[in-house]
Design a protein around this motif. Structure first.
Motif, PDB file in Angstrom:
ATOM      1  N   UNK A  20       0.819  -1.202   0.000  1.00 43.22           N
ATOM      2  CA  UNK A  20       0.000   0.000   0.000  1.00 43.22           C
ATOM      3  C   UNK A  20       0.859   1.260   0.000  1.00 43.22           C
ATOM      4  N   UNK A  21       1.937   1.238   0.787  1.00 49.03           N
ATOM      5  CA  UNK A  21       2.769   2.426   0.921  1.00 49.03           C
ATOM      6  C   UNK A  21       3.582   2.704  -0.335  1.00 49.03           C
ATOM      7  N   UNK A  22       4.057   1.664  -0.992  1.00 48.15           N
ATOM      8  CA  UNK A  22       4.777   1.883  -2.248  1.00 48.15           C
ATOM      9  C   UNK A  22       3.841   2.514  -3.271  1.00 48.15           C
ATOM     10  N   UNK A  23       2.620   2.015  -3.360  1.00 46.93           N
ATOM     11  CA  UNK A  23       1.635   2.604  -4.262  1.00 46.93           C
ATOM     12  C   UNK A  23       1.339   4.063  -3.877  1.00 46.93           C
ATOM     13  N   UNK A  24       1.278   4.330  -2.578  1.00 47.56           N
ATOM     14  CA  UNK A  24       0.994   5.688  -2.109  1.00 47.56           C
ATOM     15  C   UNK A  24       2.107   6.657  -2.495  1.00 47.56           C
ATOM     16  N   UNK A  25       3.352   6.200  -2.427  1.00 47.81           N
ATOM     17  CA  UNK A  25       4.488   7.038  -2.815  1.00 47.81           C
ATOM     18  C   UNK A  25       4.391   7.386  -4.298  1.00 47.81           C
ATOM     19  N   UNK A  35       2.969  12.530 -17.316  1.00 47.81           N
ATOM     20  CA  UNK A  35       3.392  11.785 -18.487  1.00 47.81           C
ATOM     21  C   UNK A  35       4.638  10.945 -18.317  1.00 47.81           C
ATOM     22  N   UNK A  36       5.013  10.657 -17.055  1.00 54.14           N
ATOM     23  CA  UNK A  36       6.238   9.887 -16.797  1.00 54.14           C
ATOM     24  C   UNK A  36       5.934   8.721 -15.853  1.00 54.14           C
ATOM     25  N   UNK A  37       4.785   8.094 -16.019  1.00 56.65           N
ATOM     26  CA  UNK A  37       4.363   7.068 -15.076  1.00 56.65           C
ATOM     27  C   UNK A  37       5.357   5.913 -14.986  1.00 56.65           C
ATOM     28  N   UNK A  38       5.801   5.392 -16.122  1.00 56.53           N
ATOM     29  CA  UNK A  38       6.711   4.253 -16.102  1.00 56.53           C
ATOM     30  C   UNK A  38       8.066   4.645 -15.509  1.00 56.53           C
ATOM     31  N   UNK A  39       8.558   5.822 -15.873  1.00 57.16           N
ATOM     32  CA  UNK A  39       9.825   6.291 -15.295  1.00 57.16           C
ATOM     33  C   UNK A  39       9.720   6.380 -13.776  1.00 57.16           C
ATOM     34  N   UNK A  40       8.610   6.902 -13.291  1.00 56.78           N
ATOM     35  CA  UNK A  40       8.417   7.048 -11.856  1.00 56.78           C
ATOM     36  C   UNK A  40       8.373   5.696 -11.165  1.00 56.78           C
ATOM     37  N   UNK A  41       7.712   4.724 -11.767  1.00 53.95           N
ATOM     38  CA  UNK A  41       7.655   3.376 -11.189  1.00 53.95           C
ATOM     39  C   UNK A  41       9.053   2.768 -11.078  1.00 53.95           C
ATOM     40  N   UNK A  42       9.885   2.994 -12.100  1.00 61.92           N
ATOM     41  CA  UNK A  42      11.245   2.453 -12.078  1.00 61.92           C
ATOM     42  C   UNK A  42      12.064   3.122 -10.976  1.00 61.92           C
ATOM     43  N   UNK A  43      11.958   4.425 -10.850  1.00 61.78           N
ATOM     44  CA  UNK A  43      12.725   5.147  -9.827  1.00 61.78           C
ATOM     45  C   UNK A  43      12.305   4.710  -8.430  1.00 61.78           C
ATOM     46  N   UNK A  44      11.005   4.608  -8.185  1.00 61.77           N
ATOM     47  CA  UNK A  44      10.522   4.194  -6.865  1.00 61.77           C
ATOM     48  C   UNK A  44      10.927   2.746  -6.578  1.00 61.77           C
ATOM     49  N   UNK A 266      16.204  -8.133  -7.385  1.00 64.87           N
ATOM     50  CA  UNK A 266      15.765  -7.243  -6.315  1.00 64.87           C
ATOM     51  C   UNK A 266      14.662  -6.302  -6.775  1.00 64.87           C
ATOM     52  N   UNK A 267      14.838  -5.693  -7.947  1.00 65.17           N
ATOM     53  CA  UNK A 267      13.800  -4.792  -8.441  1.00 65.17           C
ATOM     54  C   UNK A 267      12.528  -5.546  -8.772  1.00 65.17           C
ATOM     55  N   UNK A 268      12.655  -6.790  -9.223  1.00 66.29           N
ATOM     56  CA  UNK A 268      11.467  -7.592  -9.537  1.00 66.29           C
ATOM     57  C   UNK A 268      10.639  -7.839  -8.286  1.00 66.29           C
ATOM     58  N   UNK A 269      11.292  -8.033  -7.166  1.00 65.75           N
ATOM     59  CA  UNK A 269      10.556  -8.251  -5.912  1.00 65.75           C
ATOM     60  C   UNK A 269       9.816  -6.990  -5.489  1.00 65.75           C
ATOM     61  N   UNK A 270      10.472  -5.841  -5.638  1.00 65.90           N
ATOM     62  CA  UNK A 270       9.794  -4.584  -5.299  1.00 65.90           C
ATOM     63  C   UNK A 270       8.634  -4.329  -6.245  1.00 65.90           C
ATOM     64  N   UNK A 271       8.860  -4.561  -7.536  1.00 64.68           N
ATOM     65  CA  UNK A 271       7.810  -4.304  -8.522  1.00 64.68           C
ATOM     66  C   UNK A 271       6.629  -5.240  -8.306  1.00 64.68           C
ATOM     67  N   UNK A 272       6.914  -6.483  -7.899  1.00 62.31           N
ATOM     68  CA  UNK A 272       5.831  -7.420  -7.588  1.00 62.31           C
ATOM     69  C   UNK A 272       4.985  -6.886  -6.433  1.00 62.31           C
ATOM     70  N   UNK A 273       5.646  -6.360  -5.403  1.00 64.78           N
ATOM     71  CA  UNK A 273       4.911  -5.778  -4.272  1.00 64.78           C
ATOM     72  C   UNK A 273       4.085  -4.581  -4.722  1.00 64.78           C
ATOM     73  N   UNK A 274       4.684  -3.747  -5.585  1.00 63.95           N
ATOM     74  CA  UNK A 274       3.961  -2.587  -6.107  1.00 63.95           C
ATOM     75  C   UNK A 274       2.701  -3.014  -6.859  1.00 63.95           C
ATOM     76  N   UNK A 275       2.772  -4.153  -7.527  1.00 60.60           N
ATOM     77  CA  UNK A 275       1.628  -4.666  -8.275  1.00 60.60           C
ATOM     78  C   UNK A 275       0.671  -5.473  -7.398  1.00 60.60           C
ATOM     79  N   UNK A 276       0.943  -5.517  -6.088  1.00 61.38           N
ATOM     80  CA  UNK A 276       0.011  -6.144  -5.163  1.00 61.38           C
ATOM     81  C   UNK A 276       0.228  -7.614  -4.914  1.00 61.38           C
ATOM     82  N   UNK A 277       1.428  -8.131  -5.254  1.00 58.93           N
ATOM     83  CA  UNK A 277       1.707  -9.541  -5.045  1.00 58.93           C
ATOM     84  C   UNK A 277       2.863  -9.740  -4.068  1.00 58.93           C
ATOM     85  N   UNK A 278       2.898 -10.900  -3.421  1.00 57.86           N
ATOM     86  CA  UNK A 278       4.030 -11.225  -2.567  1.00 57.86           C
ATOM     87  C   UNK A 278       4.906 -12.303  -3.217  1.00 57.86           C
ATOM     88  N   UNK A 279       4.869 -12.366  -4.538  1.00 56.78           N
ATOM     89  CA  UNK A 279       5.693 -13.301  -5.298  1.00 56.78           C
ATOM     90  C   UNK A 279       5.981 -12.690  -6.671  1.00 56.78           C
TER      91      UNK A 279
END
Length: 326
Positions: A20-25, A35-44, A266-279
């Protein structure tokens, strides 16, 4: 901590809170980044993976605003280093001063912040570029033989103009490039988004971003992701297979390091959490691979003459390397 931060969550208990907090950030910083949604997701994602970001792109495309807004959102300190050829290592790391009484005092350089923007890093001379290496890899700097620990979390966002159009630039060494966990290209927005940027220009400032987290909570989220977001062995093997394919490609002079494979996991694990999964799933790896791996590939001169690109090599690997089945 701001009232906004408290209203989101008082205590981070598990991976659901982390998601929830990663999504909130991302949502909060998106208020001022158009217009930089994907860039922002990568940086976070890179922030919560404990890495650093290299941004190539044209001036005036929102890179500084993104860095300042992210620092404000996590309640962290922000410093900016403007690249130029005559900058000294001590201008970056800090230096000692000596009093009349023989006492020594350390004056901290701009690296002592949670989010550090190094603007036009390719204009910094190689001697001073090397001063950044220890900070990015070890989270510390050494001045006159004395080591000083940098704040945590510690995120370097470095920008550079494309080498083909840059004047007076120093190409980054391969060692320094490899310290960047991800790389993005900050292009101009499409006319629709640019219209919104111009229309809202007075309100697109970092000060409009509310604090969501504290630096300590960022560290807590990082630990929860390491502990509770699962990456199966078959996904790990997929990452290794992709990187191996790139290393062995005939157009590649030298390929991604082992650090690239680790960063992709490592980034895949964070991105998975951002997408609402724990895997982690293969699609997480496929989405992130161009951002994590492409900048670490060096092509042969023949391949460059033929118009091949490092990103094209990554895309070829994604097409040809078998994807793990469910």
């Amino acid at each position: 901590m701001s009232s906004r931060c408290c209203s989101v969550v008082e205590r981070i208990r598990d991976v659901d809170d982390a998601k929830m907090l990663i999504k909130s950030v991302v949502s909060e910083v998106r208020k001022v980044i158009i217009g930089k949604d994907k860039d922002l997701e990568i940086v976070v994602s890179t922030l919560f993976a404990g890495g650093h970001v290299l941004i190539e792109g044209y001036p005036g495309t929102g890179k500084t605003l993104m860095a300042k807004s992210l620092a404000r959102c996590i309640g962290g300190s922000f410093k900016r280093i403007q690249g130029n050829p005559d900058i000294l290592p001590t201008d970056i790391t800090g230096f000692h001063i000596y009093t009349l009484h023989g006492e020594t005092k350390f004056v901290k350089g701009p690296l002592f912040a949670n989010v550090v923007l190094i603007d036009e890093i390719s204009r910094i001379n190689p001697r001073s570029q090397s001063a950044i290496l220890e900070a990015m890899q070890e989270g510390q700097v050494t001045v006159d033989g004395i080591t000083y620990v940098l704040p945590k979390p510690f995120l370097v966002i470095a920008t550079q103009v494309p080498i083909r159009i840059g004047i007076g630039v120093y190409p980054l060494t391969e060692t320094l490039v490899d310290r960047f966990s991800s790389s993005i290209f900050s292009d101009y927005c499409d006319p629709q988004h640019e219209f919104e940027i111009v229309a809202r220009s007075d309100e697109l400032v970092a000060e409009r971003v509310s604090q969501i987290l504290t630096p300590q909570q960022v560290l807590e989220i990082m630990e929860i992701i390491k502990r509770e977001v699962f990456i199966e062995p078959r996904i790990t093997k997929y990452i290794v297979d992709l990187v191996t394919f790139m290393r062995r490609h005939e157009a590649v002079s030298y390929g991604p390091s082992h650090r690239a494979s680790i960063d992709l996991a490592r980034l895949s694990r964070v991105y998975a959490a951002y997408k609402g999964r724990d895997y982690v799933i293969p699609d997480d790896v496929k989405m992130l691979a161009p951002y994590v791996v492409a900048h670490r590939i060096r092509l042969t001169s023949e391949a460059e003459a033929e118009g091949l690109t490092s990103r094209g090599i990554v895309e070829e690997a994604l097409r040809k390397v078998p994807v793990p089945k469910e």
